[in-house]
Design a protein around this motif. Structure first.
Motif, PDB file in Angstrom:
ATOM      1  N   GLU B 158      23.648  22.925 -45.820  1.00  0.00           N
ATOM      2  CA  GLU B 158      22.522  23.860 -45.759  1.00  0.00           C
ATOM      3  C   GLU B 158      22.960  25.203 -45.179  1.00  0.00           C
ATOM      4  N   PHE B 159      24.023  25.190 -44.386  1.00  0.00           N
ATOM      5  CA  PHE B 159      24.404  26.412 -43.668  1.00  0.00           C
ATOM      6  C   PHE B 159      25.756  26.939 -44.140  1.00  0.00           C
ATOM      7  N   GLU B 231      20.050  22.680 -35.854  1.00  0.00           N
ATOM      8  CA  GLU B 231      19.637  22.783 -37.266  1.00  0.00           C
ATOM      9  C   GLU B 231      18.328  23.553 -37.384  1.00  0.00           C
ATOM     10  N   ARG B 235      18.178  26.917 -39.392  1.00  0.00           N
ATOM     11  CA  ARG B 235      17.325  26.957 -40.596  1.00  0.00           C
ATOM     12  C   ARG B 235      16.393  28.169 -40.555  1.00  0.00           C
ATOM     13  N   ASN B 238      18.553  31.000 -41.358  1.00  0.00           N
ATOM     14  CA  ASN B 238      19.001  31.024 -42.754  1.00  0.00           C
ATOM     15  C   ASN B 238      17.903  31.531 -43.681  1.00  0.00           C
ATOM     16  N   LEU B 239      16.660  31.122 -43.405  1.00  0.00           N
ATOM     17  CA  LEU B 239      15.558  31.514 -44.282  1.00  0.00           C
ATOM     18  C   LEU B 239      15.074  32.938 -44.015  1.00  0.00           C
ATOM     19  N   HIS B 240      15.149  33.383 -42.755  1.00  0.00           N
ATOM     20  CA  HIS B 240      14.486  34.642 -42.414  1.00  0.00           C
ATOM     21  C   HIS B 240      15.403  35.747 -41.899  1.00  0.00           C
ATOM     22  N   GLU B 270      10.014  23.869 -36.777  1.00  0.00           N
ATOM     23  CA  GLU B 270      11.034  23.212 -37.608  1.00  0.00           C
ATOM     24  C   GLU B 270      11.518  21.930 -36.948  1.00  0.00           C
ATOM     25  N   ASN B 273       9.964  18.496 -37.178  1.00  0.00           N
ATOM     26  CA  ASN B 273      10.246  17.688 -38.361  1.00  0.00           C
ATOM     27  C   ASN B 273      11.639  17.060 -38.357  1.00  0.00           C
ATOM     28  N   GLY B 277      15.517  12.488 -36.046  1.00  0.00           N
ATOM     29  CA  GLY B 277      16.035  12.145 -37.371  1.00  0.00           C
ATOM     30  C   GLY B 277      17.444  11.570 -37.269  1.00  0.00           C
ATOM     31  N   ASN B 279      20.387  12.718 -37.659  1.00  0.00           N
ATOM     32  CA  ASN B 279      21.441  13.472 -36.971  1.00  0.00           C
ATOM     33  C   ASN B 279      21.281  13.468 -35.444  1.00  0.00           C
ATOM     34  N   THR B 280      20.342  12.696 -34.944  1.00  0.00           N
ATOM     35  CA  THR B 280      20.231  12.499 -33.495  1.00  0.00           C
ATOM     36  C   THR B 280      21.449  11.700 -33.030  1.00  0.00           C
TER      37      THR B 280
END
Lengths: 210, 560
Positions: B158-159, B231, B235, B238-240, B270, B273, B277, B279-280
């Motif tokens: 993603e990055f 992340e 994120r 990355n988006l903004h 973010e 969510n 998960g 990646n913890t």
């Protein structure tokens, strides 16, 4: 579609014929290209203009067959597109400066769409990765997720890991060559969309031996 | 240190194959310059003034002796017999051939090394304190989490193409030595009230064109969540983050534009969510990786050594070296040693093939086969017995690695500058050399005491000039090279950015300018006061006045 042109679409790890017709917003009058420091502005907070009402109204949608319409057209002309949607003939595309939430806001289940596509104008625009991730994980989208635009072999592995399963390779590049890009790495480290778990949850890893 | 298993090895091997094919396609004309650019950059390859520059990753600055021998071999075989250790703890080759770079990467893969993400708009090499694991003031050894983050960030899908480069530093000591406030994300480890490992998270720091110290976005993050929390931050970025102007594309600009409260709100939204998960990080994974960083098999030694004390008493040169280059260690009878890569007349941070081999031998003989690279561009042996220091010093001195100037004015941090780098506005190495010549009297240098002088050849600030007690920045004015001077910058827990003292100087004025700054300090200092303390106490004005005294005079004369 002519048989003379090579197939550019990779879907399900193979090269297939594209059954979808892409619908673009029409250019009305003089096209205004907004530039800043010599580059086209892609940053939404600096005022990337949305589609105008005239453009949306003037967008011609083929009367039959599978079509992918711009997000703005879907949002504005939803009523007239319901029938196509019911027939499984309607997909939606968004550009990387558009936000997924705009699509998801009034459409609780994105799986009504058989296809969602994301347009990347320049391959170096990594927003496409986060958009794919959000569609798959946050919004539980399960159907075909397509990348189109400046889609090149060396980004395919990342796109795959971010949830894309469909890639329309740029017209001047070989889709055959690009297929290899999906296999660049066999066992990636981190959890992402395709493999949710990081490698240390997927595999038994050796401890220190030295 | 961390040793690869078959999964790590497969990833670097597959990377070599991937990059070899990318280079082949580029040379065959199948990839355009523009398309190849991010691909080669994510493998540390720049196109430079004379030749490509290849930046090799040294994760959190830790090297084994066999790896350093391989680097030495590469500098001889593919370069011109030397390499440059950078301020981000990496090694740069100045003269490789593009065609050879796949082979160099294949050589590196045989010793568990690579050049992955040493450049490009992605998560870069994660850096830390060169004394991690042995520093007396260390609270938590950050290397295990740094390694977990290295793996997580390697080819993070993603990055992979962020708006701009992204640098993470980790620190686990009372006194920060990793510049956590000058990174896109800085992670400061501590124990919470229940003695659980926790992290203070800084965001939006960075030097470069717009120097900003980071802001705390999370006072206390439980360690298990460090990947998912990062992340969430990246994120949002990355988006903004801005993609229309590379000068405004770093996360610091987004944080400033949104304000830390709004930025934190978006990150938390973010993170809601992502938290808990996959990646913890689990206890088991932390333990597995931490097992690679366990305490060295130290002998039980007395706190003092008679031969060492005798050598100090009888040999002033050795005593001077010990004073500057030998550092406290948490184990009795052990010390850390900095091997200075700042002798006079050599580009700061450069080491020859032969020197690398000597250092590898020293590490084998005296320091458990390992060494570190510091962001000050020196090499560190972390675990040396007191009784071995004299012998080590003799060998180091014979190979130009024992200049007793660590922490002194001539221990200059310096980027490659206009001699090598195509981004540079001005040369930096000749300025460093001229200043070193001006202050070549060791007694005087020791009298001046602790002083950090940092030089960057352009505003990208690879030489960290903003946080030098004296900072020098090369600027271009009408096609010629000028140098802007700042004072009052500082790294560490009480970090600060320097203040520009006035109009820029020409290259040949620079040694005199530094001399005048020192003259003011010597005249104004009180007992025990370091240069930076004096600047903080009396301000910039007295320095400025004295440095520009002649210039003002000349101008007035010209008007007569």
């Amino acid at each position: 579609m002519s048989n003379a042109t090579p197939k550019q679409l990779i879907h399900g790890n193979q090269i297939v014929a594209d059954q979808w017709t892409l619908v673009k917003l029409p250019v009305l009058g003089e096209e205004v290209v907004r530039k800043q420091a010599g580059k086209v502005v892609l940053f939404k907070l600096t005022g990337e203009p949305g589609a105008s009402a005239e453009q949306i109204a003037a967008t011609e949608i083929p009367a039959s067959g599978k079509v992918i319409v711009p997000l703005s057209v879907w949002l504005a002309r939803k009523a007239e597109l319901q029938e196509r949607l019911a027939k499984g003939e309607l997909g939606v595309w968004l550009a990387t400066h558009e936000v997924v939430e705009a699509l998801a806001a009034d459409q609780a289940d994105l799986n009504v769409f058989p296809l969602i596509a994301v347009f990347v104008e320049r391959f170096a625009d990594g927003r496409i990765f986060s958009i794919g991730n959000l569609l798959r994980t946050r919004h539980a989208y399960k159907n075909e997720l397509r990348a189109f635009g400046d889609v090149l072999r060396d980004q395919l592995f990342f796109l795959k890991r971010c949830g894309y399963d469909s890639y329309l390779i740029r017209a001047d590049r070989s889709a055959e060559d690009a297929l290899a890009g999906l296999q660049d790495f066999s066992e990636p480290y981190q959890g992402a969309v395709d493999l949710a778990e990081p490698v240390w949850r997927r595999r038994q890893r050796n401890g220190a031996t030295a | 240190m961390y040793k690869y298993d078959e999964i790590d090895q497969a990833i670097v091997n597959e990377r070599v194959a991937q990059y070899r094919d990318q280079t082949r396609r580029y040379l065959a004309g199948e990839l355009s310059d523009e398309e190849f650019r991010p691909l080669r950059l994510q493998n540390g390859l720049y196109i430079q003034r004379h030749a490509p520059m290849l930046r090799i990753a040294i994760p959190y600055g830790t090297l084994a002796s066999y790896q350093l021998r391989k680097l030495a071999e590469i500098t001889r075989r593919y370069d011109r017999g030397y390499g440059h250790f950078s301020t981000r703890q990496n090694l740069q080759l100045n003269w490789p051939r593009l065609e050879d770079t796949p082979d160099i990467l294949a050589e590196l893969a045989t010793v568990q090394m690579h050049a992955i993400q040493t450049s490009g708009n992605c998560i870069r090499n994660i850096t830390t304190d060169q004394f991690a694991g042995i520093a007396p003031d260390e609270i938590i050894d950050p290397r295990a989490v740094a390694e977990i983050m290295r793996q997580w960030s390697t080819f993070h899908p993603e990055f992979a193409l962020l708006p701009r480069k992204f640098k993470i530093a980790v620190s686990g000591s009372q006194q920060d030595r990793a510049l956590v406030q000058a990174h896109d994300i800085g992670l400061e480890f501590f124990y919470d009230a229940d003695h659980k490992m926790a992290i203070k998270v800084w965001v939006g720091g960075g030097l470069g064109r717009t120097p900003i110290l980071g802001t705390v976005i999370n006072e206390q993050l439980e360690w298990q969540h460090v990947l998912t929390y990062c992340e969430a931050i990246i994120r949002v970025y990355n988006l903004h983050g801005r993609r229309d102007n590379s000068y405004k594309a770093r996360i610091k600009i987004l944080v400033k534009a949104l304000g830390i409260d709004e930025f934190r709100r978006q990150v938390d939204a973010e993170w809601a969510n992502l938290k808990d998960g996959p990646n913890t990080i689990t206890e088991a994974e932390l333990e597995r990786v931490a097992h690679h960083f366990t305490r060295m098999p130290y002998d039980t030694l007395p706190a003092h050594d008679a031969s060492f004390d005798a050598a100090i008493a009888s040999n002033p040169a050795f005593a001077a070296w010990v004073k500057r280059c030998v550092h406290a260690h948490r184990e009795p009878g052990y010390r850390a040693v900095t091997l200075s890569l700042k002798p006079y007349g050599v580009a700061p941070g450069d080491a020859t093939t032969e020197q690398m081999q000597v250092v590898a031998d020293l590490a084998d003989r005296y320091s458990f086969n390992e060494l570190r690279v510091s962001h000050e561009q020196n090499l560190i042996l972390t675990d040396v017995r007191l009784s071995d220091l004299y012998a080590l010093w003799e060998t180091a001195r014979a190979h130009g690695l024992a200049t007793p100037n660590i922490g002194l004015l001539t221990d200059i941090i310096c980027c490659p500058g206009g001699d090598f780098c195509s981004l540079a506005n001005a040369k930096s190495i000749p300025i460093a050399e001229a200043i070193q010549r001006q202050f070549d009297n060791l007694d005087y240098l020791h009298d001046i005491g602790d002083l950090e002088l940092n030089i960057s050849g352009c505003m990208n600030a690879c030489g960290h000039h903003h946080i030098g007690h004296i900072g020098i920045l090369g600027v271009d004015k009408d096609g010629s090279e000028w140098y802007q001077v700042t004072i009052g910058g500082k790294q560490g827990s009480d970090a600060s950015l320097g203040t520009v003292i006035g109009p820029a100087f020409s290259a040949d004025e620079m040694p005199g300018v530094v001399q005048r700054l020192i003259d003011v300090y010597i005249a104004q200092r009180s007992d025990e006061e370091r240069f930076i303390d004096t600047v903080r106490r009396i301000g910039v004005a007295p320095f400025k006045e004295y440095v520009y005294a002649d210039k003002a005079g000349k101008k007035e004369a010209a008007h007569v």
